[in-house]
Design an enzyme around this catalytic site. Structure first.
Site, PDB file in Angstrom:
ATOM      1  N   LYS A   1      19.828  -2.670  -3.948  1.00  0.00           N
ATOM      2  CA  LYS A   1      19.738  -1.623  -2.935  1.00  0.00           C
ATOM      3  C   LYS A   1      21.062  -1.542  -2.177  1.00  0.00           C
ATOM      4  O   LYS A   1      21.591  -2.548  -1.714  1.00  0.00           O
ATOM      5  CB  LYS A   1      18.603  -1.951  -1.964  1.00  0.00           C
ATOM      6  CG  LYS A   1      18.086  -0.771  -1.163  1.00  0.00           C
ATOM      7  CD  LYS A   1      16.801  -1.145  -0.450  1.00  0.00           C
ATOM      8  CE  LYS A   1      16.198   0.063   0.249  1.00  0.00           C
ATOM      9  NZ  LYS A   1      14.907  -0.257   0.881  1.00  0.00           N
TER      10      LYS A   1
ATOM     11  N   GLU B   1      -2.145   1.715   4.184  1.00  0.00           N
ATOM     12  CA  GLU B   1      -2.678   2.176   5.462  1.00  0.00           C
ATOM     13  C   GLU B   1      -4.201   2.031   5.548  1.00  0.00           C
ATOM     14  O   GLU B   1      -4.740   1.708   6.616  1.00  0.00           O
ATOM     15  CB  GLU B   1      -2.284   3.638   5.700  1.00  0.00           C
ATOM     16  CG  GLU B   1      -0.807   3.863   5.945  1.00  0.00           C
ATOM     17  CD  GLU B   1       0.010   3.975   4.662  1.00  0.00           C
ATOM     18  OE1 GLU B   1       1.243   4.107   4.755  1.00  0.00           O
ATOM     19  OE2 GLU B   1      -0.594   3.926   3.565  1.00  0.00           O
TER      20      GLU B   1
ATOM     21  N   ARG C   1      -3.635   9.132   5.436  1.00  0.00           N
ATOM     22  CA  ARG C   1      -4.071   8.379   4.259  1.00  0.00           C
ATOM     23  C   ARG C   1      -5.242   7.454   4.579  1.00  0.00           C
ATOM     24  O   ARG C   1      -5.873   6.924   3.679  1.00  0.00           O
ATOM     25  CB  ARG C   1      -2.902   7.566   3.706  1.00  0.00           C
ATOM     26  CG  ARG C   1      -1.597   8.342   3.589  1.00  0.00           C
ATOM     27  CD  ARG C   1      -0.526   7.563   2.873  1.00  0.00           C
ATOM     28  NE  ARG C   1      -0.651   7.739   1.444  1.00  0.00           N
ATOM     29  CZ  ARG C   1       0.214   7.249   0.550  1.00  0.00           C
ATOM     30  NH1 ARG C   1       1.252   6.571   0.956  1.00  0.00           N
ATOM     31  NH2 ARG C   1       0.040   7.446  -0.731  1.00  0.00           N
TER      32      ARG C   1
END
Length: 631
Positions: free
Chosen positions: A281, A366, A394
């Site tokens: 990354k 979530e 969600r």
């Protein structure tokens, strides 16, 4: 002219040599750093997928072959090589290029994303549609290791593996270092397992062993056990194998040749395949490599030094929330904090440092976060679960059934409420009032400023039952933060000023816009009542009705959708009371909201002083004043 300028479509990549691809990768990284340093955006994830994206577009034929980017945080390279170079400098700007895949932008964006863990489900859908239509094309889902913590990803893996759907999942793993098994042995195992001659020779050896009189069957079973034992030791993707996927990898995600080879191998398999790719990354830009978390989603920065450009400003609502929660947790050991892979984004990183045993980051999950919090509450704790407004969508079933129905003592902190700016429609938090205010038992509040946020958080933790606390992404109003915290009476609005001509009702920071508009109205001879609603549920019906009867004209202002929003709630109160002579103008959003600076979006939708004045003109308030003056 560089190589990037010559790339108009993915097919232009196929004729490049590997030295040219290496140069192209450098040009792409330089272009992304240049644009994101000016506009902000998701830099580190995109720097890490340059070679991966080039390999995908060289091996597969987009848009015939479907390449689906999970979340979309890593789609900038894809945009640059699919005909959007000229627009790239408008990335994430108002009326500019989206920071996420968008179907209306390009035929190469086959699926719109913005929320994580959806790409594998989408890939299964595309693959099944292809099969039903008897078409021939490849379907590839690119998903990060973080998104793999989402349960939806495993639901899709289970479906694909069960149905043996011909598709490819690319697991972009940017957390694991390049390990020893990236090399000759791994490449050999990949070739062995994808070569059709392997299964044929395996069957031939098994049949040969079984022909040996007396001991043949035992030898065949022993050989099978030995093969399985070796597989358990050497194959790191056993989980995916057991789910019905052929596992290839791990492969160095910055080795162009190795990537293309493994994708060619994956194409040979006619069942579900998972390709495990290891990437770094932030690769190619030292500040991002050193601090990939900061550059995951970053605002404008100095591209030479990597220093983020910060202007002097009051603390953000998120910062005040996090600091206040720590202050309260010092005094109450029952307070716990929960988030779904957003400790820094929700301001809970400080809580995590101070109270590690009481902090829970459950990953991109979530639904689990909310139900987990409900059980914590029933277990005697005081959970505060902080999730962005757009991601609470969600977990709606869990909020409704697991928290509110059984009256769980959970505080649901709704960060990033309202428009959030350049991330656009997938990230704006403009639906939460609509889907939460209808739930019984839920106390729902929104502070007008950062100081009121402190008192609301304190109040939330004193109440018995579920509470939702809504606040925006932006910096605060710069008001003084009072040290002594106090409870705010539930269901009572704050009357900031009284006027006989019109009533302005605001919720959240829109209250300050109402106050500013009231000043301008006063200059025109109009006296306005300004109400800080504070509580969306329960509503202060008494105050609404009192000032409705007094002024006969109401303007509601909310950083939210009009349908089902705060304004709708006010209209319902008036309708229930039969006040047909009261006229209401509602200011808010009437559809999906595009990306752009928050101030521009507010202005464009009339959530401004000018917008309120125009609404007052539509209500003919000025004519009433002029008529009254003439008499």
């Amino acid at each position: 002219m560089g190589i990037l300028a010559k790339i108009e479509q993915p097919r232009d990549l196929k004729g490049l040599t590997y030295p040219e691809l290496e140069q192209l990768a450098q040009e792409i990284r330089a272009e992304m750093i240049d644009v994101v340093s000016a506009n902000g955006g998701h830099l580190a994830p995109n720097l890490g997928v340059v070679e991966l994206t080039l390999a995908l577009h060289r091996v597969f034929d987009s848009p015939k072959d479907k390449i689906i980017w999970d979340v979309g945080h890593q789609s900038y390279v894809h945009k640059l090589v699919t005909g959007r170079q000229k627009e790239f400098k408008s990335l994430r700007l108002y009326k500019g290029l989206s920071g996420f895949p968008k179907r209306c932008e390009s035929p190469h964006d086959c699926f719109e994303t913005g929320h994580s863990s959806t790409s594998i489900s989408a890939a299964v859908g595309f693959a099944k549609a292809r099969d039903l239509r008897k078409e021939k094309n490849q379907v590839v889902a690119v998903i990060g290791d973080g998104a793999m913590t989402g349960g939806m990803a495993f639901e899709a893996l289970n479906h694909a593996g069960h149905t043996k759907t011909n598709m490819i999942v690319v697991l972009n793993d940017n957390e694991m270092a390049i390990a020893q098994n990236v090399g000759a042995m791994s490449s050999y195992l990949n070739r062995l397992r994808t070569d059709p001659r392997y299964d044929r020779s395996k069957d031939e050896i098994e049949n040969l062993l079984k022909r040996i009189p007396g001991i043949g069957s035992k030898m065949a079973k022993a050989a099978e056990k030995a093969k399985d034992s070796l597989k358990y030791l050497l194959v790191p993707g056993l989980l995916f194998e057991e789910m019905g996927f052929t596992y290839l990898g791990p492969v160095n995600g910055h080795d162009q040749i190795a990537l293309e080879q493994v994708f060619e191998q994956a194409k040979m398999v006619k069942e579900p395949v998972l390709v495990h790719v290891l990437t770094q990354k932030g690769r190619g830009y030292e500040p991002s490599e050193k601090n990939p978390a900061l550059f995951h989603g970053v605002g404008p920065f100095n591209k030479v030094t990597g220093e983020v450009i910060k202007k002097p400003a009051p603390p953000t609502y998120t910062q005040v929330f996090g600091e206040t929660l720590c202050e309260l947790a010092e005094k109450d050991p029952r307070i716990t904090a929960i988030t779904a892979a957003m400790p820094s984004g929700t301001g809970l990183n400080l809580f995590a440092q101070k109270f590690p045993d009481r902090f829970f980051d459950v990953g991109i999950a979530e639904q689990h976060a909310v139900t987990f919090s409900a059980a914590l509450a029933f277990g005697g704790m005081k959970p505060v679960v902080s999730i962005y407004s757009t991601f609470y969508q969600r977990a709606y079933d869990q909020v409704l059934h697991d928290v509110c129905l059984p009256h769980a003592n959970v505080v649901m902190a709704i960060d990033r409420a309202g428009v959030v700016g350049d991330d656009g429609p997938t990230h704006h938090g403009v639906f939460d009032i609509s889907f939460l205010r209808v739930i019984p038992n839920l106390v729902f509040m929104a502070p007008k400023d950062e100081n009121e946020l402190r008192h609301m958080l304190y109040t939330s933790l004193q109440l018995d039952g579920p509470v939702a606390l809504r606040y925006p992404r932006s910096v605060g109003q710069g008001v003084e933060l009072t040290e002594e915290l106090r409870e705010l009476p539930v269901g009572k609005a704050e009357i900031l000023q009284e006027g006989k001509d019109i009533t302005l009702i605001g919720v959240g920071p829109m209250v300050y816009t109402c106050l500013a508009a009231a000043v301008e109205l006063r200059h025109r001879g109009v006296e306005a009542t300004v109400i800080n609603l504070r509580y969306i549920n329960p509503l202060d019906k008494e105050s609404i009705l009192r000032y409705a009867r007094m002024t006969k004209r109401i303007i509601t202002v909310e950083d939210h959708m009009l349908a089902g929003g705060m304004g709708s709630a006010v209209v319902e109160v008036l309708a229930d009371e039969g006040l047909a002579d009261v006229v209401v103008e509602r200011l808010g959003y009437d559809g999906y909201v595009d990306q752009g600076a928050i101030s521009l979006l507010h202005q464009g939708y009339g959530l401004s002083v000018v917008g309120i004045l125009k609404a007052a003109e539509r209500l003919k308030v000025l004519q009433r004043i002029e008529g009254r003056s003439s008499v």
